[in-house]
Design a protein around this motif. Structure first.
Motif, PDB file in Angstrom:
ATOM      1  N   UNK A   6       0.862  -1.176   0.000  1.00  0.00           N
ATOM      2  CA  UNK A   6       0.000   0.000   0.000  1.00  0.00           C
ATOM      3  C   UNK A   6       0.901   1.229   0.000  1.00  0.00           C
ATOM      4  N   UNK A   7       0.318   2.417   0.073  1.00  0.00           N
ATOM      5  CA  UNK A   7       1.128   3.634  -0.033  1.00  0.00           C
ATOM      6  C   UNK A   7       2.117   3.816   1.112  1.00  0.00           C
ATOM      7  N   UNK A   8       1.931   3.093   2.191  1.00  0.00           N
ATOM      8  CA  UNK A   8       2.835   3.203   3.340  1.00  0.00           C
ATOM      9  C   UNK A   8       3.810   2.037   3.477  1.00  0.00           C
ATOM     10  N   UNK A  28      13.078   1.438   1.054  1.00  0.00           N
ATOM     11  CA  UNK A  28      12.110   0.655   1.805  1.00  0.00           C
ATOM     12  C   UNK A  28      11.222   1.630   2.569  1.00  0.00           C
ATOM     13  N   UNK A  29       9.916   1.421   2.474  1.00  0.00           N
ATOM     14  CA  UNK A  29       8.974   2.291   3.174  1.00  0.00           C
ATOM     15  C   UNK A  29       8.104   1.467   4.112  1.00  0.00           C
ATOM     16  N   UNK A  30       8.168   1.803   5.384  1.00  0.00           N
ATOM     17  CA  UNK A  30       7.288   1.290   6.431  1.00  0.00           C
ATOM     18  C   UNK A  30       6.748   2.516   7.159  1.00  0.00           C
ATOM     19  N   UNK A  31       5.810   3.190   6.537  1.00  0.00           N
ATOM     20  CA  UNK A  31       5.287   4.491   6.967  1.00  0.00           C
ATOM     21  C   UNK A  31       6.293   5.600   6.720  1.00  0.00           C
ATOM     22  N   UNK A  82      15.636  -6.526   3.666  1.00  0.00           N
ATOM     23  CA  UNK A  82      14.686  -5.528   4.159  1.00  0.00           C
ATOM     24  C   UNK A  82      13.421  -6.242   4.603  1.00  0.00           C
ATOM     25  N   UNK A  83      12.698  -5.616   5.489  1.00  0.00           N
ATOM     26  CA  UNK A  83      11.438  -6.176   5.943  1.00  0.00           C
ATOM     27  C   UNK A  83      10.337  -5.142   5.796  1.00  0.00           C
ATOM     28  N   UNK A  84       9.212  -5.588   5.255  1.00  0.00           N
ATOM     29  CA  UNK A  84       8.015  -4.766   5.244  1.00  0.00           C
ATOM     30  C   UNK A  84       7.206  -5.176   6.463  1.00  0.00           C
ATOM     31  N   UNK A  85       6.812  -4.208   7.249  1.00  0.00           N
ATOM     32  CA  UNK A  85       6.107  -4.480   8.500  1.00  0.00           C
ATOM     33  C   UNK A  85       4.632  -4.765   8.211  1.00  0.00           C
TER      34      UNK A  85
END
Length: 104
Positions: A6-8, A28-31, A82-85
């Motif tokens: 999603x966008x976050x 990497x984006x996690x918010x 990397x990890x996406x939360x």
């Protein structure tokens, strides 16, 4: 390549030209986003993204543009883990090719 939840929550990797110089880039984006780069001597690139069961991704790159050489496992170099939360069992994840360029 991009992995998009999603966008976050997303991850993108590829070549970005920074100040006229190609760089291997991973965001990497996690918010909130973080951006890592490293030197890359050309605009040729083969990427491999491997998803692990817990939402982790391994990013690897290969400079070879030769089809046979690129199939050789030893040609890929580790770039990042990397990890996406997210909860991968409850979340739809999309992956594909993306492109963008600044408008001048």
């Amino acid at each position: 390549m991009i992995v998009y939840v999603d966008e976050d929550h997303w991850l993108k990797a590829g070549i970005e030209v920074v100040d006229g110089i190609p760089k291997l880039s991973c965001v990497v984006c996690n918010n909130f986003s973080d951006w890592s780069t490293q030197s890359w001597s050309s605009t040729n690139l083969r990427l491999r993204l491997t998803q692990k069961g817990d939402g982790s991704y391994i990013v690897e790159a290969n400079k070879s543009s030769d089809e046979e050489t690129s199939k050789d496992e030893s040609g890929f170099q580790f770039i990042r883990i990397a990890q996406l939360h997210i909860n991968p069992k409850e979340t739809q994840t999309r992956m594909g090719v993306f492109g963008c360029c600044p408008d001048k």
